[in-house]
Design an enzyme around this catalytic site. Structure first.
Site, PDB file in Angstrom:
ATOM      1  N   ARG A   1      61.212  41.431  51.398  1.00 30.80           N
ATOM      2  CA  ARG A   1      61.147  41.018  50.000  1.00 30.80           C
ATOM      3  C   ARG A   1      59.755  40.503  49.642  1.00 30.80           C
ATOM      4  O   ARG A   1      59.336  40.559  48.491  1.00 30.80           O
ATOM      5  CB  ARG A   1      62.202  39.930  49.752  1.00 30.80           C
ATOM      6  CG  ARG A   1      62.299  39.481  48.314  1.00 30.80           C
ATOM      7  CD  ARG A   1      63.423  38.462  48.152  1.00 30.80           C
ATOM      8  NE  ARG A   1      63.719  38.254  46.748  1.00 30.80           N
ATOM      9  CZ  ARG A   1      63.126  37.337  45.994  1.00 30.80           C
ATOM     10  NH1 ARG A   1      62.193  36.568  46.514  1.00 30.80           N
ATOM     11  NH2 ARG A   1      63.451  37.199  44.726  1.00 30.80           N
TER      12      ARG A   1
ATOM     13  N   CYS B   1      62.387  27.631  46.462  1.00 27.56           N
ATOM     14  CA  CYS B   1      61.239  28.527  46.517  1.00 27.56           C
ATOM     15  C   CYS B   1      59.932  27.745  46.467  1.00 27.56           C
ATOM     16  O   CYS B   1      59.786  26.825  45.662  1.00 27.56           O
ATOM     17  CB  CYS B   1      61.298  29.515  45.351  1.00 27.56           C
ATOM     18  SG  CYS B   1      60.040  30.794  45.431  1.00 27.56           S
TER      19      CYS B   1
END
Length: 503
Positions: free
Chosen positions: A418, A322
């Site tokens: 998302r 991430c």
């Protein structure tokens, strides 16, 4: 203050304005008056979903599909199936996971009909390659198979053919057994049929394929504890959904196939979209637990708690793949985030999932003691036998792809929802695509990891998660921040070379 007191209580350490990761803090040992076997790791995923172990697989398309969900449930944890696919496909994955009474992920390769086998690498450690319409085991019909010995006998011209042109058919009922067959009976059938594998079916659909080698491999794994079984007698399985209007239709299909909990999957959960979806789920399906997130602050958590969530998911930018903190300049160190959110969630009895930043058993101990009820694992489980996708070989190492749901590759497939994205606009990556080494089966990895976690709890003098949380809140457990040198000293150092084995 006693002169014998060491370290700091958690509330004082986390009030200093620093954003701590798991490696930045260390717990001081306490008093031991019980054995490791006496440590209980039982916990809750959400209000009404109990677990025997605090392990949750992340809803990522390179981590959690049917085999991972079934394996996690069989161990006492739970898997959250990703939604980076169509509604029917996600429902099919959940239905298959619930049907995998024996969560055996075969070592055999699975290929699509047009695939060309160019080397023995396609077989991996197995003697078979199975042929399925999409090259996965998530659709309902196995087409055929090829054996390693058969392929070796083929000439170069034959090897350039599509696998569909020379595979052996699996249409015969001689290969099929019912999905609910006992393990001992399954082993006997494999020996009796002399075919090397069997196809497990439910209502005419292929649930799994198991080979003799798979049976022998699984028999060598540690015995697991009580599995996570729902009222229907099948594995409990969770699923991720988004917060768009179309996700209401998705949720209806998931409820129809028996999903046991839903996770509202968003990188920033404190939004009007998620608040409205929480209220919709609780009104439409009051018996279904809904988990909100992701959040990293008490303010975010309080908003979702007031909306009616049954669980919270904590983490923003802490995952290994991430890049949210780098790209968007928002997030929080995971240790600080877990402690702060758990402090407010505990007041309402809301279980918290620590999502991201888990690289070893020590990180799991820290997350749980800081207040989390479970840990969500992505990279920790990626590369395992149960993770989706086939193995590849790079520089002699057996690897599997692992990608962030914020990577452009995943977002192009649909996960941009998302990140509150719009498919008609520019996409900004908040994750990367990479690869991880083969970890073997989670049926072996997780039991050893949980034993290490129990040893950590014993050193802290906590015989359960509830005990650990109580010791932390009462300031009996003490912590310290670690300098860079302390972190180096706490790892392997001073050696010319070494081999590190966890178990």
């Amino acid at each position: 203050m006693s002169t014998l007191e060491d370290g700091f209580p958690a509330d004082k350490l986390f009030a200093q304005g620093y954003s701590y990761t798991y490696d930045d803090v260390i717990f001081l040992p306490h008093f031991i008056d019980f054995s490791t076997d006496a440590v209980s790791l039982s916990t809750r995923l959400s209000r009404r979903v109990p677990l025997s172990i605090p392990c949750v697989s992340s809803p990522m398309d390179t981590v959690s599909e049917s085999h991972m969900a079934a394996a996690m449930a069989s161990l006492g944890g739970i898997g959250i199936v990703h939604y980076n696919c169509g509604i029917a496909a996600q429902a099919s994955i959940i239905r298959q996971a619930k049907s995998l009474k024996h969560p055996i992920a075969s070592d055999a390769g699975v290929k699509f009909p047009e695939y060309e086998i160019t080397s023995l690498d396609a077989f991996g450690p197995s003697s078979f390659v199975f042929v399925e319409q999409t090259g996965t085991m998530t659709t309902p019909k196995l087409l055929g198979y090829v054996t390693k010995s058969q392929w070796k006998r083929m000439n170069y011209e034959q090897r350039e053919m599509k696998i569909y042109d020379y595979m052996k058919s699996c249409d015969s009922s001689d290969y099929c057994v019912p999905w609910e067959i006992d393990f001992e009976k399954l082993e006997f059938v494999l020996e009796d049929k002399q075919k090397g594998f069997v196809v497990l079916e439910r209502d005419g659909e292929t649930v799994n394929v198991v080979t003799k080698d798979d049976i022998q491999r699984v028999k060598g794994y540690p015995k697991s504890g009580p599995g996570t079984v729902g009222p229907d007698g099948e594995w409990m399985v969770g699923a991720a959904i988004g917060t768009r209007e179309s996700d209401k239709e998705r949720l209806e299909h998931l409820v129809n196939v028996g999903v046991n909990a839903v996770v509202l999957d968003s990188s920033q959960g404190n939004s009007i979209y998620q608040l409205e979806m929480i209220k919709y789920v609780k009104k439409t399906y009051p018996e279904l637990d809904v988990i909100g997130g992701n959040v990293v602050t008490m303010y975010q958590a309080q908003n979702l708690i007031q909306a009616g969530v049954d669980g919270l998911r904590v983490g923003m930018g802490s995952g290994s793949i991430c890049t949210t903190q780098e790209v968007c300049a928002v997030g929080r160190g995971q240790a600080t985030a877990v402690y702060k959110v758990c402090s407010i969630a505990a007041q309402s009895g809301i279980p918290v999932i620590a999502d991201g930043g888990i690289s070893n058993s020590g990180h799991i101990v820290k997350a749980l003691v800081l207040g989390a009820s479970t840990v969500m694992m992505g990279s920790f489980l990626a590369g395992s036998t149960e993770a989706p996708g086939g193995y590849e070989y790079t520089n002699g190492k057996r690897i599997k792809k692992y990608r962030g749901m914020g990577s452009l590759e995943a977002m192009t497939k649909g996960s941009d929802q998302r990140y509150l994205g719009d498919q008609t606009k520019l996409k900004i990556a908040q994750g990367v695509v990479g690869a991880v080494a083969d970890k073997g089966s989670v049926l072996k990895l997780i039991p050893y990891t949980m034993h290490a976690v129990k040893q950590g709890f014993q050193d802290l003098g906590a015989s359960s998660l509830q005990s650990a949380h109580g010791l932390l809140r009462s300031n009996i457990l003490r912590l310290e921040a670690r300098t860079g040198a302390a972190q180096v000293e706490g790892g392997v150092h001073g050696l010319v070379s070494y081999e590190k084995k966890s178990f």
